[in-house]
Design a protein around this motif. Structure first.
Motif, PDB file in Angstrom:
ATOM      1  N   LEU A  66       0.832  -1.199   0.000  1.00  0.00           N
ATOM      2  CA  LEU A  66       0.000   0.000   0.000  1.00  0.00           C
ATOM      3  C   LEU A  66       0.867   1.249   0.000  1.00  0.00           C
ATOM      4  N   LEU A  67       1.921   1.256   0.806  1.00  0.00           N
ATOM      5  CA  LEU A  67       2.814   2.409   0.861  1.00  0.00           C
ATOM      6  C   LEU A  67       3.550   2.614  -0.454  1.00  0.00           C
ATOM      7  N   LEU A  68       3.838   1.509  -1.152  1.00  0.00           N
ATOM      8  CA  LEU A  68       4.457   1.630  -2.470  1.00  0.00           C
ATOM      9  C   LEU A  68       3.495   2.289  -3.454  1.00  0.00           C
ATOM     10  N   ALA A  69       2.218   1.892  -3.383  1.00  0.00           N
ATOM     11  CA  ALA A  69       1.214   2.514  -4.244  1.00  0.00           C
ATOM     12  C   ALA A  69       1.064   3.997  -3.922  1.00  0.00           C
ATOM     13  N   VAL A  70       1.076   4.325  -2.621  1.00  0.00           N
ATOM     14  CA  VAL A  70       0.991   5.726  -2.202  1.00  0.00           C
ATOM     15  C   VAL A  70       2.212   6.509  -2.690  1.00  0.00           C
ATOM     16  N   TYR A  71       3.378   5.906  -2.568  1.00  0.00           N
ATOM     17  CA  TYR A  71       4.623   6.552  -3.028  1.00  0.00           C
ATOM     18  C   TYR A  71       4.557   6.840  -4.530  1.00  0.00           C
ATOM     19  N   LYS A  72       4.122   5.880  -5.304  1.00  0.00           N
ATOM     20  CA  LYS A  72       4.028   6.076  -6.761  1.00  0.00           C
ATOM     21  C   LYS A  72       2.982   7.113  -7.125  1.00  0.00           C
ATOM     22  N   MET A  73       1.893   7.124  -6.353  1.00  0.00           N
ATOM     23  CA  MET A  73       0.799   8.032  -6.664  1.00  0.00           C
ATOM     24  C   MET A  73       1.136   9.478  -6.315  1.00  0.00           C
ATOM     25  N   PHE A  74       1.645   9.710  -5.115  1.00  0.00           N
ATOM     26  CA  PHE A  74       1.830  11.082  -4.635  1.00  0.00           C
ATOM     27  C   PHE A  74       3.189  11.668  -4.978  1.00  0.00           C
ATOM     28  N   LEU A  75       4.205  10.855  -5.088  1.00  0.00           N
ATOM     29  CA  LEU A  75       5.540  11.379  -5.355  1.00  0.00           C
ATOM     30  C   LEU A  75       5.950  11.235  -6.817  1.00  0.00           C
ATOM     31  N   LEU A  76       5.655  10.075  -7.413  1.00  0.00           N
ATOM     32  CA  LEU A  76       6.038   9.842  -8.803  1.00  0.00           C
ATOM     33  C   LEU A  76       4.947  10.241  -9.784  1.00  0.00           C
ATOM     34  N   LYS A  77       3.777  10.626  -9.243  1.00  0.00           N
ATOM     35  CA  LYS A  77       2.642  11.066 -10.066  1.00  0.00           C
ATOM     36  C   LYS A  77       2.197   9.982 -11.057  1.00  0.00           C
ATOM     37  N   GLU A  78       2.283   8.736 -10.612  1.00  0.00           N
ATOM     38  CA  GLU A  78       1.804   7.619 -11.428  1.00  0.00           C
ATOM     39  C   GLU A  78       0.391   7.239 -10.993  1.00  0.00           C
ATOM     40  N   GLU A  79      -0.205   6.272 -11.692  1.00  0.00           N
ATOM     41  CA  GLU A  79      -1.540   5.808 -11.353  1.00  0.00           C
ATOM     42  C   GLU A  79      -1.527   4.287 -11.181  1.00  0.00           C
ATOM     43  N   PRO A  80      -1.018   3.815 -10.050  1.00  0.00           N
ATOM     44  CA  PRO A  80      -0.938   2.362  -9.801  1.00  0.00           C
ATOM     45  C   PRO A  80      -2.279   1.791  -9.347  1.00  0.00           C
ATOM     46  N   CYS A  81      -3.234   1.771 -10.246  1.00  0.00           N
ATOM     47  CA  CYS A  81      -4.605   1.405  -9.893  1.00  0.00           C
ATOM     48  C   CYS A  81      -4.685  -0.011  -9.305  1.00  0.00           C
ATOM     49  N   LEU A  82      -4.100  -0.974 -10.002  1.00  0.00           N
ATOM     50  CA  LEU A  82      -4.181  -2.370  -9.565  1.00  0.00           C
ATOM     51  C   LEU A  82      -3.460  -2.569  -8.229  1.00  0.00           C
ATOM     52  N   LEU A  83      -2.270  -1.993  -8.093  1.00  0.00           N
ATOM     53  CA  LEU A  83      -1.505  -2.132  -6.855  1.00  0.00           C
ATOM     54  C   LEU A  83      -2.243  -1.517  -5.676  1.00  0.00           C
ATOM     55  N   LEU A  84      -2.806  -0.330  -5.873  1.00  0.00           N
ATOM     56  CA  LEU A  84      -3.535   0.345  -4.796  1.00  0.00           C
ATOM     57  C   LEU A  84      -4.765  -0.448  -4.385  1.00  0.00           C
ATOM     58  N   SER A  85      -5.525  -0.924  -5.364  1.00  0.00           N
ATOM     59  CA  SER A  85      -6.757  -1.661  -5.079  1.00  0.00           C
ATOM     60  C   SER A  85      -6.470  -2.988  -4.395  1.00  0.00           C
ATOM     61  N   VAL A  86      -5.526  -3.739  -4.930  1.00  0.00           N
ATOM     62  CA  VAL A  86      -5.215  -5.056  -4.376  1.00  0.00           C
ATOM     63  C   VAL A  86      -4.655  -4.946  -2.961  1.00  0.00           C
ATOM     64  N   SER A  87      -3.797  -3.959  -2.724  1.00  0.00           N
ATOM     65  CA  SER A  87      -3.232  -3.797  -1.372  1.00  0.00           C
ATOM     66  C   SER A  87      -4.312  -3.452  -0.358  1.00  0.00           C
ATOM     67  N   PHE A  88      -5.235  -2.574  -0.730  1.00  0.00           N
ATOM     68  CA  PHE A  88      -6.343  -2.246   0.170  1.00  0.00           C
ATOM     69  C   PHE A  88      -7.223  -3.469   0.434  1.00  0.00           C
ATOM     70  N   VAL A  89      -7.497  -4.234  -0.608  1.00  0.00           N
ATOM     71  CA  VAL A  89      -8.337  -5.431  -0.464  1.00  0.00           C
ATOM     72  C   VAL A  89      -7.665  -6.453   0.448  1.00  0.00           C
ATOM     73  N   CYS A  90      -6.371  -6.652   0.260  1.00  0.00           N
ATOM     74  CA  CYS A  90      -5.643  -7.626   1.090  1.00  0.00           C
ATOM     75  C   CYS A  90      -5.629  -7.217   2.555  1.00  0.00           C
ATOM     76  N   ILE A  91      -5.483  -5.923   2.826  1.00  0.00           N
ATOM     77  CA  ILE A  91      -5.517  -5.445   4.207  1.00  0.00           C
ATOM     78  C   ILE A  91      -6.919  -5.605   4.784  1.00  0.00           C
ATOM     79  N   LEU A  92      -7.943  -5.319   3.980  1.00  0.00           N
ATOM     80  CA  LEU A  92      -9.326  -5.497   4.424  1.00  0.00           C
ATOM     81  C   LEU A  92      -9.601  -6.951   4.791  1.00  0.00           C
ATOM     82  N   LEU A  93      -9.130  -7.883   3.972  1.00  0.00           N
ATOM     83  CA  LEU A  93      -9.369  -9.301   4.207  1.00  0.00           C
ATOM     84  C   LEU A  93      -8.480  -9.862   5.314  1.00  0.00           C
TER      85      LEU A  93
END
Length: 357
Positions: free
Chosen positions: A157-184
């Protein structure tokens, strides 16, 4: 760094963390009976061909328990299968902690490799996160399997956040899957992760344009779709009625050898904080390291918005736990165990800041 060295580092760190598991006894914590009962209940449901196992029929002396409706168990299936193969519950627990630790080190390595350039910094980050006081406490004191699973996925999740906020990328799959895994894995850890992500969006409001909003909506939709089998029954039950816990420990008859882990915990503990008796907080080494590193970083006239945001989170989280503040006495915060579980987020942020220099 070669792949061979990477594997050796991960295995070495994991092995050091798992040394207590090599002995012929088991450390008993407050949650051990509950989580072993989850594994046993899931195994009973599998043998009875009752899937998905939202309700385990033989838990609580045959009265049943709806654990699966409120606690994701998808990651427990391998261990339930081991139980069906007549593997001892003690060894199942040890195997679970070992596997979670290895994958925690792997995911921490993936995060560090994307964030830090120096090999030494990368290795230190993996060691500090895998061997953090919070993980030691949940593994050998409270036996918090759900929290350990959530912390295993948190680096992703932190990697997805790093890519999103610092690298200005859109890691949609990484962000979604990490949130889902933490939820489960653990609902409270998921709640804290959502709050953390929401606050980042608010703080970074200047970049909240149409494209980012669409990206967040797309990622949220994908996460809801992937977790619908668990999320919708959970929400239905939570909104329909009130629930009261009447859980009975199914493992009280097991002959476990009890041994204290307090000495190891207290070495990395700061006595200023009022937390759960498990002492599952960040520890003075991580806190002081983050403060000193931030001071040095600012002294060099460097400005990093992500650094400031992370540092603010750490300060706020640490002050929430100080005894002189009344927040630790608020019944609602106590009920959701917020006061000390916030350290799940603080720990990797402290390591991030502490390794910038």
């Amino acid at each position: 760094m070669t792949k061979k060295k990477e594997v050796l580092i991960i295995l070495f760190v994991s092995l050091v963390f798992c040394v207590p598991l090599l002995f012929d006894h088991l450390y008993i914590g407050s949650d051990l009976g509950f989580h072993i009962s989850r594994i046993k209940g899931l195994a009973d449901s599998i043998s009875a061909h009752q899937l998905p196992a939202y309700i385990t029929p033989y838990t609580n002396n045959g009265f049943g328990y709806a654990t699966g409706l409120f606690y994701g168990d998808i990651f427990l299936y391998p261990f339930a299968i081991l139980y069906l193969l007549n593997v001892s519950v003690i060894w199942i627990w040890k195997i679970a902690i070992a596997i979670i630790t290895v994958y925690t080190a792997i995911f921490a390595f993936v995060l560090a490799k994307n964030v830090f350039k120096k090999t030494s910094t990368l290795v230190i980050s993996v060691i500090l996160y895998t061997m953090s006081n919070v993980r030691i406490s949940y593994a050998y004191n409270t036996d918090g399997l759900g929290t350990l699973l959530a912390m295993m996925f948190l680096p992703l999740l932190l990697l997805a956040v790093y890519k999103m906020f610092l690298l200005k990328e859109e890691p949609c799959l990484l962000l979604s899957v990490s949130f889902v895994c933490i939820l489960l894995s653990h609902l409270l850890s998921f709640t804290l992760s959502v709050l953390f992500f929401g606050l980042l969006l608010i703080i970074d409001y200047k970049n909240l344009n149409k494209d980012r909003i669409l990206f967040v909506l797309k990622s949220t939709s994908l996460a809801i779709l992937l977790s619908a089998f668990f999320l919708f029954p959970l929400l239905e039950q939570m909104l329909s009625q009130k629930f009261w816990s009447s859980f009975l420990n199914d493992t009280t008859n097991l002959d476990f050898f009890i041994e204290s882990q307090k000495s190891l915990i207290y070495v990395f503990s700061d006595y200023l904080f009022d937390t759960y008796p498990a002492n599952s907080y960040v520890g003075c080494i991580y806190s002081v390291g983050a403060f000193l590193s931030y001071a040095l970083y600012r002294a060099r006239n460097k400005k990093d918005k992500s650094l400031i945001v992370a540092f603010v989170f750490i300060i706020a989280g640490l002050f929430l736990e100080v005894k002189i503040l009344p927040l630790y006495k608020v019944s609602f915060l106590r009920y959701v165990q917020f006061i000390y579980r916030i350290n799940i987020i603080i720990t990797p942020l402290s390591i991030y800041i502490g390794n910038l220099t």
